[in-house]
Design an enzyme around this catalytic site. Structure first.
Site, PDB file in Angstrom:
ATOM      1  N   HIS A 188      31.514  43.096  30.651  1.00  0.00           N
ATOM      2  CA  HIS A 188      31.312  41.196  31.153  1.00  0.00           C
ATOM      3  C   HIS A 188      29.392  41.199  30.791  1.00  0.00           C
ATOM      4  CE1 HIS A 188      30.441  37.297  32.224  1.00  0.00           C
ATOM      5  NE2 HIS A 188      31.955  37.478  32.572  1.00  0.00           N
TER       6      HIS A 188
ATOM      7  N   GLN B  18      36.510  40.827  39.823  1.00  0.00           N
ATOM      8  CA  GLN B  18      38.153  41.017  38.969  1.00  0.00           C
ATOM      9  C   GLN B  18      38.873  42.308  39.986  1.00  0.00           C
ATOM     10  OE1 GLN B  18      39.300  39.425  37.490  1.00  0.00           O
ATOM     11  NE2 GLN B  18      37.218  38.659  36.247  1.00  0.00           N
TER      12      GLN B  18
ATOM     13  N   CYS C 215      34.219  37.028  27.559  1.00  0.00           N
ATOM     14  CA  CYS C 215      32.290  37.157  27.383  1.00  0.00           C
ATOM     15  C   CYS C 215      32.546  39.071  27.306  1.00  0.00           C
ATOM     16  CB  CYS C 215      31.771  37.483  29.093  1.00  0.00           C
ATOM     17  SG  CYS C 215      31.809  35.219  28.967  1.00  0.00           S
TER      18      CYS C 215
ATOM     19  N   ASP D 270      30.760  47.022  40.031  1.00  0.00           N
ATOM     20  CA  ASP D 270      30.527  45.087  39.650  1.00  0.00           C
ATOM     21  C   ASP D 270      32.796  44.639  39.770  1.00  0.00           C
ATOM     22  OD1 ASP D 270      31.664  42.360  38.647  1.00  0.00           O
ATOM     23  OD2 ASP D 270      30.955  42.703  36.441  1.00  0.00           O
TER      24      ASP D 270
ATOM     25  N   LYS E 117      35.853  33.517  42.536  1.00  0.00           N
ATOM     26  CA  LYS E 117      37.354  34.030  41.536  1.00  0.00           C
ATOM     27  C   LYS E 117      38.269  34.591  42.671  1.00  0.00           C
ATOM     28  CE  LYS E 117      34.686  35.716  37.700  1.00  0.00           C
ATOM     29  NZ  LYS E 117      35.128  35.238  36.388  1.00  0.00           N
TER      30      LYS E 117
END
Lengths: 411, 143
Positions: free
Chosen positions: A124, A204, A365, A201, A227
């Site tokens: 991303h 997700q 993104c 990261d 999220k």
């Protein structure tokens, strides 16, 4: 206790039965972008403004003490959720700010000319651009772990890409486009052998599966609350304490210093406070705690199993349609990335909108990934803990039955 | 063109200009003014080229990647502009913007662009339907 998705849905105001889009029942399948909030989170956010409104760090009165306690309790809750120390929980405005804090607070301080930052092309923008900027500033080099033929980042390819110059490896635990899970534990082990720090990261992954910060032995983890059923504008950088201690703050001001002097010297507070200059997003922190508690009550393993079940169900139903191209059938999770032959992704998403179904189209993104996929853009449907089989059916039916993309404008 | 365009005609116009955009190509010479447009929230990524001489739009074309709505609307816009004075072209843009934002507009000058009258039904696509017109306005106003 069995996982009852219908009971869970009753806790979400946005999932009430009369909620519509384009005059049809709303089917929200853009959960990789953001998620709905249960009543408990919304109430926690408003309770700050209605019952607890005061600043943290600053007051000698009961209300301010309560706010301080709530900030600490939220840190404790997150620490328990991720198995880290609560001193390792830094509040940021979200995943993007956490990665920027790492880039400016860690990389800018320690990288020098010729060092390498190892990334992947499917990251991303938030896990690329801060590193690009730091590379420009330090004359370090950005390089990429090659993807395998499915678009996965493998241990084997990591080994090929690492060198003694690699100082930082930063990848998404789960790709926001293809949904593949990276073997982060093994990655961290190998990165450490080369003397690099491992940044993950978790945007997700943290919302969808059990994460054990200590067991993974990664150095930094970033994610956003919104999220994972939490409020917008709040997120975390989790970092090993000694690394946080060595890092610079990126946002200086009140609430993060011990003292400062006329000769421009500053004495900082210890982590995590030294990174949290200015008034915190306190309403967000109240809501964040409620969101984490909500997920822990449901159980991360149950959530993950639910999403995998939905994905398998959708893939089974979509099998055999030659004009529907699925880019990530090998992933295990709630993201389905696809295109319909001859249809521009955004036109497809508009047709879904017309049917009351929210999906995402475009580049998500990850603007360097299309060169790998060989298409300018894709559609993405993403499920979450409250997604039902009936919603997956609505999605699959819309995909199979198609319709003229201009139906959205003329019927 | 009558305003009584029916839905099937509008669909046919849009699909025709999307499938076979006759103005989608690079400019014929370097006298064209170019502006690059990309959407904030999607992948429309278009170059718009206008050839303006003595206050008249002599030619117009575009190139790049766009969805059905952005491609077809920009192609139709190029057709509409050819041979029009700057003033006339700006008037067309103004009327088109009014149409997609559901305001009263002068249908006489929009011709095939009337096919986009329903854009507001899909509010998220207004940006696609206006990307070419916004670019042309910037060029014509010298911004």
């Amino acid at each position: 206790m069995a996982y009852d998705v219908y009971k869970i849905r009753e806790l979400f105001p946005m999932l009430r039965k009369d909620k519509t889009m384009q005059g049809k029942p709303l089917v929200f399948l853009d959960n990789a972008s953001t998620t709905f909030k249960p009543r408990s989170v919304i109430d926690a956010c408003s309770s700050y403004y209605e019952e607890h409104n005061s600043n943290s760090h600053r007051g000698d009165y009961d209300l301010a003490y309560d706010a301080d306690m709530m900030v600490q309790k939220t840190r404790d809750t997150i620490a328990k959720f991720l198995n880290c120390d609560s001193r390792e929980v830094v509040f940021t405005s979200g995943d993007t700010q956490a990665l920027n804090l790492l880039a400016y607070g860690y990389a800018l301080k320690f990288l020098k000319e010729g060092d390498e930052i190892l990334l992947s092309i499917e990251e991303h923008a938030s896990n690329l651009l801060p590193w690009f900027k730091v590379a420009q500033l330090t004359k370090a080099k950005v390089s990429y772990i090659p993807l395998n033929k499915y678009g996965q980042i493998t241990v084997q390819n990591l080994k090929k890409a690492l060198s003694s110059k690699t100082k930082i490896v930063s990848v998404a635990h789960v790709s926001n486009v293809l949904g593949y899970t990276v073997d982060i534990k093994e990655f961290a082990k190998i990165a450490h052998q080369f003397g690099a720090v491992m940044v993950v990261d978790g945007a997700q992954s943290v919302p969808h599966s059990k994460i054990d910060f200590k067991d993974l032995d990664i150095d930094f983890l970033t994610f956003s609350a919104h999220k994972m059923c939490g409020p917008t504008g709040i997120g975390c950088l989790i970092g090993k304490y000694d690394l946080l201690d060595r890092m610079d703050s990126f946002s200086l001001g009140g609430g993060m210093n011990v003292t400062f002097h006329k000769d421009a010297t500053i004495e900082y507070l210890n982590p995590p406070s030294k990174f949290e200059g200015g008034t915190l997003n306190l309403s967000g922190i109240y809501g964040f705690k409620a969101a984490v508690e909500f997920l822990m009550d449901l159980g991360m393993d149950n959530i993950h199993a639910h999403e995998v079940e939905l994905q398998e169900y959708a893939l089974k139903r979509l099998k055999g349609y030659k004009n529907i191209y699925i880019y990530n059938a090998h992933a295990r999770g709630g993201i389905i990335t696809f295109n319909i032959e001859g249809v521009f992704s955004q036109d497809e998403a508009t047709l879904f909108n017309h049917k009351g179904i929210a999906i995402r189209s475009g580049l998500h993104c990850a603007k360097m990934l299309p060169e790998f996929l060989g298409v300018p853009s894709t559609c993405r449907a993403s499920f979450y803990l409250y997604t039902t089989k009936e919603e997956v059916d609505a999605f699959v039916d819309a995909l199979i039955n198609g319709g003229d993309i201009l139906d959205a404008y003329f019927s | 063109m009558p305003i009584s365009l029916d839905n099937n005609m509008m669909r046919a116009i849009i699909m025709d200009h999307y499938s076979n955009p006759n103005n989608k190509h690079q400019p014929l010479n370097d006298q064209f003014v170019k502006i690059h447009m990309h959407s904030d929230n999607c992948i429309d990524d278009l170059d718009i080229f206008l050839l303006v001489k003595n206050g008249v739009v002599e030619d117009a074309c575009f190139d790049g990647i766009g969805c059905t709505i952005s491609t077809a609307s920009t192609d139709i816009m190029c057709d509409l502009f050819k041979g029009k004075s700057i003033k006339e072209a700006l008037y067309i843009i103004e009327q088109y913007q009014k149409m997609v934002h559901e305001e009263e507009f002068d249908a006489e000058v929009l011709d095939e662009a009337l096919a986009f009258i329903n854009t507001s039904k899909q509010a998220a696509r207004i940006r696609c339907a206006t990307i070419g017109f916004n670019a042309a306005e910037m060029i014509l106003k010298g911004k």
